[in-house]
Design a protein around this motif. Structure first.
Motif, PDB file in Angstrom:
ATOM      1  N   GLN A  71       0.828  -1.212   0.000  1.00 11.91           N
ATOM      2  CA  GLN A  71       0.000   0.000   0.000  1.00 11.91           C
ATOM      3  C   GLN A  71       0.864   1.265   0.000  1.00 11.91           C
ATOM      4  OE1 GLN A  71      -3.328   0.731  -0.019  1.00 11.91           O
ATOM      5  NE2 GLN A  71      -3.975  -1.382  -0.215  1.00 11.91           N
ATOM      6  N   ASP A  72       2.070   1.110   0.485  1.00 14.07           N
ATOM      7  CA  ASP A  72       2.925   2.282   0.667  1.00 14.07           C
ATOM      8  C   ASP A  72       4.039   2.389  -0.369  1.00 14.07           C
ATOM      9  OD1 ASP A  72       2.651   4.437   2.207  1.00 14.07           O
ATOM     10  OD2 ASP A  72       3.809   3.694   3.913  1.00 14.07           O
ATOM     11  N   ILE A  73       3.996   1.518  -1.371  1.00 12.00           N
ATOM     12  CA  ILE A  73       5.011   1.554  -2.427  1.00 12.00           C
ATOM     13  C   ILE A  73       4.342   1.821  -3.765  1.00 12.00           C
ATOM     14  CG2 ILE A  73       6.864   0.300  -3.603  1.00 12.00           C
ATOM     15  CD1 ILE A  73       7.147  -1.501  -1.212  1.00 12.00           C
ATOM     16  N   GLY A  74       4.794   2.839  -4.437  1.00  8.71           N
ATOM     17  CA  GLY A  74       4.356   3.072  -5.811  1.00  8.71           C
ATOM     18  C   GLY A  74       5.421   2.509  -6.734  1.00  8.71           C
ATOM     19  N   TYR A  75       5.034   1.574  -7.576  1.00 10.58           N
ATOM     20  CA  TYR A  75       6.036   0.894  -8.409  1.00 10.58           C
ATOM     21  C   TYR A  75       5.709   1.087  -9.878  1.00 10.58           C
ATOM     22  CZ  TYR A  75       8.468  -3.089 -10.599  1.00 10.58           C
ATOM     23  OH  TYR A  75       9.230  -3.887 -11.402  1.00 10.58           O
ATOM     24  N   MET A  76       6.703   1.535 -10.604  1.00  6.73           N
ATOM     25  CA  MET A  76       6.570   1.636 -12.054  1.00  6.73           C
ATOM     26  C   MET A  76       7.555   0.652 -12.661  1.00  6.73           C
ATOM     27  SD  MET A  76       7.473   4.931 -14.341  1.00  6.73           S
ATOM     28  CE  MET A  76       7.324   4.945 -16.112  1.00  6.73           C
ATOM     29  N   ALA A  77       7.010  -0.401 -13.266  1.00  9.42           N
ATOM     30  CA  ALA A  77       7.863  -1.445 -13.822  1.00  9.42           C
ATOM     31  C   ALA A  77       8.516  -0.961 -15.120  1.00  9.42           C
ATOM     32  CB  ALA A  77       7.045  -2.695 -14.083  1.00  9.42           C
ATOM     33  N   GLN A  78       9.582  -1.649 -15.506  1.00  9.62           N
ATOM     34  CA  GLN A  78      10.269  -1.277 -16.748  1.00  9.62           C
ATOM     35  C   GLN A  78       9.392  -1.581 -17.955  1.00  9.62           C
ATOM     36  OE1 GLN A  78      14.206  -2.911 -17.119  1.00  9.62           O
ATOM     37  NE2 GLN A  78      14.669  -1.676 -18.923  1.00  9.62           N
ATOM     38  N   SER A  79       8.651  -2.698 -17.894  1.00  9.49           N
ATOM     39  CA  SER A  79       7.719  -2.971 -18.994  1.00  9.49           C
ATOM     40  C   SER A  79       6.309  -2.651 -18.506  1.00  9.49           C
ATOM     41  CB  SER A  79       7.822  -4.414 -19.438  1.00  9.49           C
ATOM     42  OG  SER A  79       7.843  -5.273 -18.326  1.00  9.49           O
ATOM     43  N   ASP A  80       5.599  -1.882 -19.291  1.00  9.63           N
ATOM     44  CA  ASP A  80       4.301  -1.380 -18.859  1.00  9.63           C
ATOM     45  C   ASP A  80       3.319  -2.524 -18.635  1.00  9.63           C
ATOM     46  OD1 ASP A  80       4.974   1.437 -19.187  1.00  9.63           O
ATOM     47  OD2 ASP A  80       5.090   0.941 -21.322  1.00  9.63           O
ATOM     48  N   ALA A  81       2.656  -2.504 -17.480  1.00  2.32           N
ATOM     49  CA  ALA A  81       1.636  -3.512 -17.178  1.00  2.32           C
ATOM     50  C   ALA A  81       0.284  -2.811 -17.209  1.00  2.32           C
ATOM     51  CB  ALA A  81       1.907  -4.133 -15.820  1.00  2.32           C
ATOM     52  N   LEU A  82      -0.232  -2.628 -18.426  1.00  7.05           N
ATOM     53  CA  LEU A  82      -1.477  -1.871 -18.607  1.00  7.05           C
ATOM     54  C   LEU A  82      -2.501  -2.738 -19.307  1.00  7.05           C
ATOM     55  CD1 LEU A  82       0.275   1.317 -20.028  1.00  7.05           C
ATOM     56  CD2 LEU A  82      -0.690   1.102 -17.735  1.00  7.05           C
ATOM     57  N   TYR A  83      -3.756  -2.386 -19.158  1.00 10.32           N
ATOM     58  CA  TYR A  83      -4.817  -3.083 -19.887  1.00 10.32           C
ATOM     59  C   TYR A  83      -5.053  -2.365 -21.204  1.00 10.32           C
ATOM     60  CZ  TYR A  83      -5.465  -5.621 -15.617  1.00 10.32           C
ATOM     61  OH  TYR A  83      -5.247  -6.427 -14.521  1.00 10.32           O
ATOM     62  N   ASN A  84      -4.610  -2.989 -22.291  1.00  9.03           N
ATOM     63  CA  ASN A  84      -4.627  -2.335 -23.594  1.00  9.03           C
ATOM     64  C   ASN A  84      -6.019  -2.060 -24.135  1.00  9.03           C
ATOM     65  OD1 ASN A  84      -2.000  -1.742 -24.691  1.00  9.03           O
ATOM     66  ND2 ASN A  84      -1.588  -3.920 -24.370  1.00  9.03           N
ATOM     67  N   ASP A  85      -6.993  -2.922 -23.778  1.00 11.26           N
ATOM     68  CA  ASP A  85      -8.342  -2.755 -24.320  1.00 11.26           C
ATOM     69  C   ASP A  85      -9.159  -1.726 -23.548  1.00 11.26           C
ATOM     70  OD1 ASP A  85      -7.724  -4.638 -26.173  1.00 11.26           O
ATOM     71  OD2 ASP A  85      -8.547  -6.305 -25.013  1.00 11.26           O
ATOM     72  N   LEU A  86      -8.618  -1.284 -22.432  1.00  9.77           N
ATOM     73  CA  LEU A  86      -9.323  -0.268 -21.649  1.00  9.77           C
ATOM     74  C   LEU A  86      -8.766   1.111 -21.975  1.00  9.77           C
ATOM     75  CD1 LEU A  86      -9.433  -1.931 -18.105  1.00  9.77           C
ATOM     76  CD2 LEU A  86     -11.121  -2.089 -19.944  1.00  9.77           C
ATOM     77  N   THR A  87      -9.552   2.140 -21.684  1.00  4.17           N
ATOM     78  CA  THR A  87      -9.035   3.500 -21.839  1.00  4.17           C
ATOM     79  C   THR A  87      -8.065   3.776 -20.688  1.00  4.17           C
ATOM     80  OG1 THR A  87     -10.718   4.510 -20.449  1.00  4.17           O
ATOM     81  CG2 THR A  87     -11.256   4.270 -22.802  1.00  4.17           C
ATOM     82  N   ALA A  88      -7.323   4.866 -20.839  1.00  6.32           N
ATOM     83  CA  ALA A  88      -6.382   5.259 -19.788  1.00  6.32           C
ATOM     84  C   ALA A  88      -7.146   5.528 -18.497  1.00  6.32           C
ATOM     85  CB  ALA A  88      -5.605   6.493 -20.235  1.00  6.32           C
TER      86      ALA A  88
END
Ligand SMILES: Nc1ncnc2c1ncn2[C@@H]1O[C@H](COP(=O)(O)OP(=O)(O)OP(=O)(O)O)[C@@H](O)[C@H]1O
Ligand SMILES: [Mg+2]
Length: 240
Positions: free
Chosen positions: A75-92
């Motif tokens: 809950q206390d860590i914001g992590y941005m991975a090197q490869s994006d882990a996003l849902y491509n079919d959803l909007t931003a």
């Protein structure tokens, strides 16, 4: 001095290859801490362990007073991975809402955090596009926005500004400085020496070992050079 992270004698192998070899680092609260080093050095492997996504073979990692891996500390860590882990079919926006729902934020707070995070990465006007229609840089920016969502006290950003233009890169760094002034701790991996220059402390990783470390000024003095670029080259060749 308050410590946010302590890494002690950590080793990790994948198959026969030792990817981290007796790594020791300490990161103070309120620092911007940079991990630099050539491709394949072990930076991503190390930050994944800081987040608890992977476990060392030996050694110990303490993050915000928790032995890692630990689910409560997430809950206390914001992590941005090197490869994006996003849902491509959803909007931003749908991506942001989904990730915001994973954190224990109230509706109103969720809205505010999404607006804030989108603003920092300059995506406020692009939120209704599907991620599949995003450029590489826009995906990086969305990943960074997601890392900022839950207002974490620790941010771990794996090459956050790759594919991001100089103007936005500058404003992202201004935001990182602002977050640091609020007492947050920020870890970045980078190949950009100009960014390494902005860190309070650096560790240089090579072949799974921390080969040198210190403030940018300390490192330049140690190697009798004027730029971190030269430190990087000199420290690297001293090893091999
Ligand atoms: N899951 C895995 N299985 C096998 N080998 C792996 C795995 N993850 C990483 N490695 C290997 O570990 C080494 C370090 O990789 P890592 O991604 O940590 O490097 P890096 O310093 O982040 O590099 P870059 O700057 O290119 O991102 C590489 O040799 C890589 O091939
Ligand atoms: Mg990496």
């Amino acid at each position: 001095m308050e410590l946010t992270i302590q890494v002690e004698q950590v080793t990790k192998s994948f198959g026969k290859k030792m990817v981290l070899n007796d790594v020791n680092i300490t990161i103070e609260k309120g620092q911007i801490y940079g991990l630099i080093g050539p491709s394949g050095a072990g930076k991503t492997t190390l930050v994944k362990m800081l987040v608890g996504m992977d476990k060392p073979d030996a050694g110990m990692i303490t993050v915000l007073n928790y032995n890692m891996p630990n689910l409560d500390v997430l809950q206390d860590i914001g992590y941005m991975a090197q490869s994006d882990a996003l849902y491509n079919d959803l909007t931003a926006m749908e991506n942001l809402k989904f990730f915001a729902s994973l954190f224990k934020l109230k509706k109103q707070e969720q809205k505010q955090r999404i607006a804030y995070a989108a603003e920092v990465v300059n995506l406020s006007d692009e939120l209704n596009k599907r991620v599949s229609a995003y450029s590489g840089g826009m995906k990086r920016r969305l990943s960074l926005a997601i890392a900022l969502l839950q207002n974490p006290s620790l941010l771990i950003l794996d090459e956050p500004t790759v594919g991001i233009d100089p103007e936005l890169r500058k404003s992202i760094w201004e935001e990182l400085f602002r977050l640091k002034a609020e007492g947050k701790t920020i870890i970045v991996t980078t190949h950009v020496m100009e960014e390494a220059e902005k860190c309070d402390a650096l560790a240089m990783v090579r072949d799974g070992k921390i080969i040198t470390g210190g403030t940018p000024t300390e490192l330049k003095n140690l190697y009798h050079v004027d730029s971190l670029e030269e430190v990087f080259l000199k420290a690297g060749s001293a090893q091999s």
